[in-house]
Design a protein around this motif. Structure first.
Motif, mmCIF file in Angstrom:
data_model
loop_
_atom_site.group_PDB
_atom_site.id
_atom_site.type_symbol
_atom_site.label_atom_id
_atom_site.label_comp_id
_atom_site.label_asym_id
_atom_site.label_seq_id
_atom_site.Cartn_x
_atom_site.Cartn_y
_atom_site.Cartn_z
ATOM 1 N N ASN A 82 0.782 -1.343 0.099
ATOM 2 C CA ASN A 82 -0.093 -0.039 0.076
ATOM 3 C C ASN A 82 0.963 1.415 0.095
ATOM 4 N N GLU A 83 2.064 1.232 0.782
ATOM 5 C CA GLU A 83 2.833 2.390 0.923
ATOM 6 C C GLU A 83 3.473 2.615 -0.472
ATOM 7 N N ASP A 84 4.009 1.412 -1.241
ATOM 8 C CA ASP A 84 4.722 1.774 -2.578
ATOM 9 C C ASP A 84 3.788 2.126 -3.453
ATOM 10 N N ILE A 85 2.244 1.830 -3.358
ATOM 11 C CA ILE A 85 1.677 2.149 -4.233
ATOM 12 C C ILE A 85 1.136 3.634 -4.192
ATOM 13 N N SER A 86 0.861 4.139 -2.743
ATOM 14 C CA SER A 86 0.406 5.259 -2.468
ATOM 15 C C SER A 86 1.523 6.369 -2.799
#
Length: 232
Positions: free
Chosen positions: A178-182
């Protein structure tokens, strides 16, 4: 486990949902991430091993239900009439029932329900898999490169704290994806592969074989298509 085929099947289901719900062009990754977290929590709830406050910490691996039960997949049949309440086997069904089997052939009053046996823990695990596959498709993870996803190591004789840690590792991997995507990082595919490997480790801890997981996925995928057809 034929992951390449499962990626393709999940894409077909997701494409159908997006088209029928009018969701074209929307960023659904946040929804998928949250859905995965919810399903993983539900999987842990069926596992029950973390519930130190309860005398019942055994995984829920068998439940008889009328949901999705048909004469073909039923484990048994039961008359709903309290004065009868007869349990009927599949052999009884074949020998006693006509093509219209609603009325109990024992009491000739009660309605007969079909019951199938399901594994709630496996079903919740497979629900997680649906969303993991969906996320992989949405971030462009190539379904041709599935070998590295099939890895997953698990040492033997894990105590409860270690087993809780396996669940926590999957939650952590979801957060990393999720962090990589956001943050629009270039590496979500690397964190995604880590998520999949940790999820496989969880499956091994829960005692599922690749064949069990694949069969359960195929069954639930068919159910999800049926739900869309029925306006779910």
């Amino acid at each position: 486990m034929n992951l390449e085929k499962m990626f393709e099947m999940q894409k077909a289901l997701d494409d159908r949902i997006i088209e029928e719900k009018g969701l074209e062009g929307q960023n659904l990754l946040p929804n998928l991430i949250l859905a995965l977290q919810v399903e993983l929590a539900e999987c842990a709830n069926e596992w029950r091993g973390f519930k130190f406050w309860s005398n019942n910490q055994k995984p829920r691996t068998k439940l008889s239900t009328t949901v999705g039960a048909t004469p073909e997949n039923a484990a048994f049949f039961k008359c709903e009439n309290d004065d009868c309440g007869e349990y009927l086997s599949k052999e009884d069904f074949r020998n006693l029932f006509e093509s219209d089997y609603e009325e109990c052939p024992i009491c000739n009053v009660g309605y007969v329900n079909a019951f199938r046996d399901k594994n709630p823990l496996l079903e919740e695990y497979v629900d997680c898999l649906h969303f993991i596959l969906s996320i992989g498709n949405r971030i462009g993870y190539s379904n041709k490169n599935t070998k590295k996803l099939e890895e997953g190591t698990l040492r033997s004789n894990l105590d409860v704290a270690d087993q809780v840690g396996v669940f926590s590792d999957v939650f952590e991997a979801i957060a990393m994806v999720n962090e990589d995507i956001s943050l629009s990082r270039l590496g979500p595919k690397a964190s995604y592969a880590l998520l999949f490997r940790r999820f496989n480790t969880l499956g091994k801890m829960l005692g599922f074989t690749p064949d069990q997981i694949e069969a359960a996925y195929m069954e639930k995928n068919a159910v999800n298509h049926q739900r869309q057809q029925e306006g779910y």
